[in-house]
Every structure is written in C-alpha cells, then in structure tokens.
Design a protein around this motif. Structure first.
Motif, PDB file in Angstrom:
ATOM      1  N   GLY A 229       0.799  -1.225   0.000  1.00  0.00           N
ATOM      2  CA  GLY A 229       0.000   0.000   0.000  1.00  0.00           C
ATOM      3  C   GLY A 229       0.827   1.267   0.000  1.00  0.00           C
ATOM      4  N   ASN A 230       2.080   1.155   0.423  1.00  0.00           N
ATOM      5  CA  ASN A 230       2.928   2.350   0.469  1.00  0.00           C
ATOM      6  C   ASN A 230       3.332   2.837  -0.922  1.00  0.00           C
ATOM      7  N   TYR A 231       3.125   1.990  -1.951  1.00  0.00           N
ATOM      8  CA  TYR A 231       3.489   2.380  -3.314  1.00  0.00           C
ATOM      9  C   TYR A 231       2.348   3.077  -4.052  1.00  0.00           C
ATOM     10  N   ALA A 232       1.208   3.238  -3.406  1.00  0.00           N
ATOM     11  CA  ALA A 232       0.060   3.867  -4.056  1.00  0.00           C
ATOM     12  C   ALA A 232      -0.334   5.146  -3.303  1.00  0.00           C
ATOM     13  N   PRO A 233      -0.632   6.220  -4.037  1.00  0.00           N
ATOM     14  CA  PRO A 233      -0.434   6.374  -5.487  1.00  0.00           C
ATOM     15  C   PRO A 233       1.050   6.488  -5.820  1.00  0.00           C
ATOM     16  N   LEU A 234       1.437   5.998  -6.983  1.00  0.00           N
ATOM     17  CA  LEU A 234       2.846   5.938  -7.333  1.00  0.00           C
ATOM     18  C   LEU A 234       3.452   7.328  -7.487  1.00  0.00           C
ATOM     19  N   ALA A 235       2.756   8.203  -8.186  1.00  0.00           N
ATOM     20  CA  ALA A 235       3.282   9.553  -8.430  1.00  0.00           C
ATOM     21  C   ALA A 235       2.233  10.580  -8.022  1.00  0.00           C
ATOM     22  N   PRO A 236       2.066  10.834  -6.736  1.00  0.00           N
ATOM     23  CA  PRO A 236       0.996  11.734  -6.272  1.00  0.00           C
ATOM     24  C   PRO A 236       1.135  13.162  -6.783  1.00  0.00           C
ATOM     25  N   LEU A 237       2.336  13.581  -7.127  1.00  0.00           N
ATOM     26  CA  LEU A 237       2.553  14.946  -7.610  1.00  0.00           C
ATOM     27  C   LEU A 237       2.836  14.992  -9.108  1.00  0.00           C
ATOM     28  N   GLY A 238       2.610  13.871  -9.781  1.00  0.00           N
ATOM     29  CA  GLY A 238       2.718  13.824 -11.235  1.00  0.00           C
ATOM     30  C   GLY A 238       4.143  13.878 -11.768  1.00  0.00           C
ATOM     31  N   VAL A 239       4.217  14.081 -13.077  1.00  0.00           N
ATOM     32  CA  VAL A 239       5.512  14.123 -13.756  1.00  0.00           C
ATOM     33  C   VAL A 239       6.356  15.292 -13.257  1.00  0.00           C
ATOM     34  N   THR A 240       5.691  16.396 -12.926  1.00  0.00           N
ATOM     35  CA  THR A 240       6.420  17.558 -12.421  1.00  0.00           C
ATOM     36  C   THR A 240       7.185  17.214 -11.155  1.00  0.00           C
ATOM     37  N   GLY A 241       6.538  16.458 -10.267  1.00  0.00           N
ATOM     38  CA  GLY A 241       7.196  16.051  -9.027  1.00  0.00           C
ATOM     39  C   GLY A 241       8.377  15.142  -9.279  1.00  0.00           C
ATOM     40  N   ILE A 242       8.239  14.215 -10.235  1.00  0.00           N
ATOM     41  CA  ILE A 242       9.339  13.307 -10.577  1.00  0.00           C
ATOM     42  C   ILE A 242      10.519  14.091 -11.125  1.00  0.00           C
ATOM     43  N   SER A 243      10.226  15.076 -12.006  1.00  0.00           N
ATOM     44  CA  SER A 243      11.295  15.888 -12.585  1.00  0.00           C
ATOM     45  C   SER A 243      11.995  16.733 -11.528  1.00  0.00           C
TER      46      SER A 243
END
Length: 493
Positions: A229-243
């Motif tokens: 459950g700790n992996y969801a949501p995978l990218a809560p802040l979207g692509v911007t957060g990943i970048s």
C-alpha cells in the motif's frame, strides 16, 4: 662605392598583439596536455592507481550523501516514484558518463572536463568549466560534511546516549556557532590525502567496501518491512514532481567523474579510466534504485518530510530494535566520510591542472617530492572547505553544485562532438555509442535538468559565475601559460 642596385633594408614590423577575442579562444593542444601529465612544481604525481582503485574513487565520491541524506528531501517531491527520479537522474548522468569515458581515454589528464574544454573550446570556456568544477567539488565537500555530522549524532545517541550540542554542531544562523563535526571530517580527509595517491586509495577502498555492505544490509532488512500500500499512489505529484526530485537527486550522482581527475596518477589511464567511470556509475545507480524502492515500500512517503536519517529510522521501525539503526548510522558515518575524502581529492587535482596552466596561483601545482602529492594544495583546499562547512549556512548554495555540475557535463558532451570532427584520427580507447546522438541527448538532458532547478539556484549560480569571470580577467587572462611568450606550450587557434 655605393651599390645602386642593392635593395633597401627592410625595417622589421612589430608584431601585433593578439586581440582579446583570440586570447579568449586560444586552445591548448591535446598532445601538450598529455605530455605535461603529472608534472608539477618541484615534483611529479606518481602513476600508482589500478582500475579497481580508480573505480573505488568514483564510487567513493558518488555513493553516500545522495542516498543517506538527500533521499529524505526528494521523496516528498516525487512520492513513491522517487525510484523513477533516481533512474531519470542516472540516465542524465549516463549520457554524460559515456562522453567522459571517451575523453578520459583520449586525454588522460587530471583536469577532467576543464582540460577537455581547453583542448576543444578555448581558454574562456575552459575557465568557466573549471570554475563550475570548483563549485561542484569544493562546495559539495562542505555540504556533504554537514550531512556527516547529522549521522554522527545518530550514532552517538544510539551507542552512548549523548549528542553533540547544537552550539558546536551548527553554524551561525542555524542555532550554533560552529559545525565542529563537519570541520573535523574535512581535516581528517586532508591528513590521509597528504600521504599520497596510493595510500589514500587504500583507505578509500576500505571505506567504500563498508558503505556498500551497509546499503546491502539495509536492502535485506528493509525488504521485510515493505507494505504494498505504500506504493500507491505511485506519483501523487505527477511528472512535475518526478522531474523536480530528479533535478535535486542529480546531486547524488556528482562524483562519478572523479576517476577522470586521477588521469595523471593511473597506471594505465587510456584503458582504465573509461572502465572505471562506467563501472562506478552502474554500481551506484543499481544501489540507489534498490535502496529507494525498499525505503518507500517500508515507510509511507509522507513520513520522509523533514527526516534527515530516514534509512536508520526505517531499520529501527522494521526490526523493532534500535541496534540496526545504530549499525546503519555507523555505516553512514563511514560512507559520507568517504565522499568527503574522494571529492576533496578530485578538487585538489583539478586545481593542480589549472595552476599548471597559469590560471590560478602556482602554489596549487607544487608537488611534494617524497609523497608525490600536492600537499600545499591539499591543505589550502581542505582549510577552505572545512571553514565553509563549519561557519557558513550553505542553504541554496549547496543546490548550486548541481547546476554547476550540469553545466560542466553539458560542455563535456559538446567537447566530444568537437574533438570527433577536429581530430577524427586520434587514438580513442573508448567511443561513445550512437555518435552524435548520444552526446546531443546528454547535452539536452543536462539543459533540461538545469532549467528544472528553482530560480534561487540560478541566482546563486549567476553570482558565482560573475565572481569567477572577474578573477579570470584580473588574473588568469594575463598569467595563462599560453599568454607567456617564453613558454614551450603552443596555442592552437
């Protein structure tokens, strides 16, 4: 008797001094760079480092703060997708690493990307690159040393139940008067480095081995605490957060190029430097991604906010015993110390090369004939970096190391392209795959990551570059060896 048929004497015309533009664009021939390898003032650097030791220098300079400290800052930006951010940052580093490997094999000297730029793009660009490397290495030594003090407190608290008082473990403006632990670790690194490259490499290899074992231990124990459950949501802040996280995590990859600063102390640089660069980046990237996946699986990503020693906390939470957190803190103390050690080594060798070219004072090129080490250089750089870590709140200046590094990496990708077209017949022990696509992508990734950094970082970087240009025009431009008529070095134009 006058000879009316004789030609009138020719009055020699004074040579016109080269214009400012040609002086800024003067290049240092590759053959001269290589021929001068190891030569210092009063002695020479010694070729004593094997491929294994070169790899350990790069791993030592890279693997440490990024995963032990910066992970706690990047995870709130990307969420569980922080592992993807590590991959993006690693991919950016990979493209540049390929270019570094080609140039390190073709131009095996201590100046790293500074020397590559000098041979291809001229003195001004080389100076800018070298100044960026001073920022990359010098300021990152101070930033890493600060992180070392935080894990030292974790270790002391877990073993003897005491911590270093805030008044002597934080600089002015952050609740204290001096960051004594940060100063101590830099000075310890200085003592070891003064013994010479071979002895320093042995110490570094031991420390690198300890931190690799420590991270493998974390992966093994942390894996048992993973909750899907700790992996969801995978990218809560979207692509911007990943970048955004990837841009900050690029700090974690600073140092893979450290092997290239040992070009004049390697036994077989043309063969071993490219191998060491690529192998170190592979090891570091795999470990980063595995640790990040386990960490966000074992602890909710929201809990990383404000956590300086996240891995030690995870070890304690998973096992229910403080012992394992202490073990990890001990490993982190060694790991981060090895980063200080290896990065400090790289800084001294870059300044050694710049000093030999006349762009910084001659004292940085003095070599102790007994140890084969630039001892005065090592002392000056260590005292400066130690004082920076001890007394100055680094703040955004530490982030500026990323932009300085990205700028230098971008220039390396350009240098590969230029050298391929201007010197196509040069002996290269490693060639960039898919040329020229790979270096173009490397340049593009670096530019993208630079523009992902916040405005404040650009402001500090701009101030740093202005200071560097002032120094160059007041000192380096006139004192450059390429500007001295009696020098045996010839300038390419």
């Amino acid at each position: 008797m006058l000879d009316h048929g004789a030609a009138p004497p020719v009055t020699p015309q004074p040579q016109r001094a080269p214009g400012l533009g040609s002086r800024l664009m003067r290049r240092k021939p590759v053959e001269t760079l290589v021929a001068e390898g190891g030569q210092g003032d009063g002695g020479s650097l010694r070729r004593s480092l094997s491929m294994w030791q070169l790899t350990m220098i790069s791993i030592g300079a890279t693997l440490g703060t990024g995963i032990f400290v910066v992970l706690g800052e990047a995870t709130p930006l990307a969420g569980p997708a922080v592992a993807i951010s590590f991959v993006v940052a690693g991919l950016t580093a990979l493209f540049s690493a390929l270019s570094y490997a080609e140039l390190a094999g073709a131009v095996p000297v201590s100046g790293s990307s500074y020397s590559y730029s000098y041979a291809t793009m001229g003195e001004l660009i080389a100076w800018i690159c070298g100044w960026c490397l001073v920022l990359e290495y010098g300021v990152s030594v101070a930033a890493v040393a600060v992180g070392w003090g935080e894990y030292l407190n974790e270790l002391l608290d877990g073993t003897i139940g005491v911590t270093i008082p805030g008044s002597i473990s934080a600089p002015l403006g952050e609740g204290g008067y001096i960051n004594l632990p940060a100063l101590v670790v830099v000075l310890l690194a200085m003592v070891f480095l003064m013994g010479g490259a071979k002895e320093s490499a042995r110490v570094n290899s031991i420390m690198v081995g300890v931190k690799i074992v420590t991270l493998l231990l974390f992966i093994g124990i942390g894996f048992m605490g993973i909750k899907a459950g700790n992996y969801a949501p995978l990218a809560p802040l979207g692509v911007t957060g990943i970048s955004a996280a990837a841009a900050s995590l690029f700090f974690s990859y600073i140092g893979f190029d450290a092997a290239s600063t040992a070009g004049e102390e390697a036994k077989n640089p043309k063969r071993d430097l490219p191998r060491a660069i690529m192998l170190s980046l592979l090891v570091v990237t795999v470990l980063y991604c595995l640790v990040a996946l386990v960490a966000v699986g074992a602890m909710p990503w929201e809990d990383f906010e404000g956590t300086e020693a996240a891995l030690a906390q995870i070890m304690t939470d998973v096992t229910g015993q403080s012992f394992w957190g202490v073990v990890l803190a001990a490993g982190a103390v060694v790991a981060i110390a090895s980063v200080v050690f290896a990065v400090l080594y790289g800084q001294t060798r870059i300044l050694f090369a710049m000093s030999r070219d006349g762009l910084v004072p001659k004292v940085f090129a003095k070599v102790n004939p007994r140890t084969g080490a630039p001892r005065a250089n090592t002392v000056i750089v260590s005292v400066f970096c130690g004082a920076l870590a001890a007394f100055i709140p680094l703040g955004e200046l530490a982030n500026a190391t990323s932009i300085g590094t990205l700028f230098a990496f971008a220039l390396v990708n350009v240098a590969v392209i230029i050298l391929r077209y201007t010197r196509p017949d040069m002996n290269r022990t490693f060639r960039v795959l898919l040329f020229p696509v790979t270096p173009i992508l490397g340049f593009g990734f670096c530019a993208y990551m630079m523009f992902s950094l916040p405005p404040a970082t650009w402001m500090y970087f701009g101030g740093w570059m202005v200071a560097g240009l002032v120094f160059y025009f007041l000192y380096g431009l006139r004192r450059s060896r390429l500007a001295t008529p009696e020098t045996p070095v010839s300038a390419e134009k």
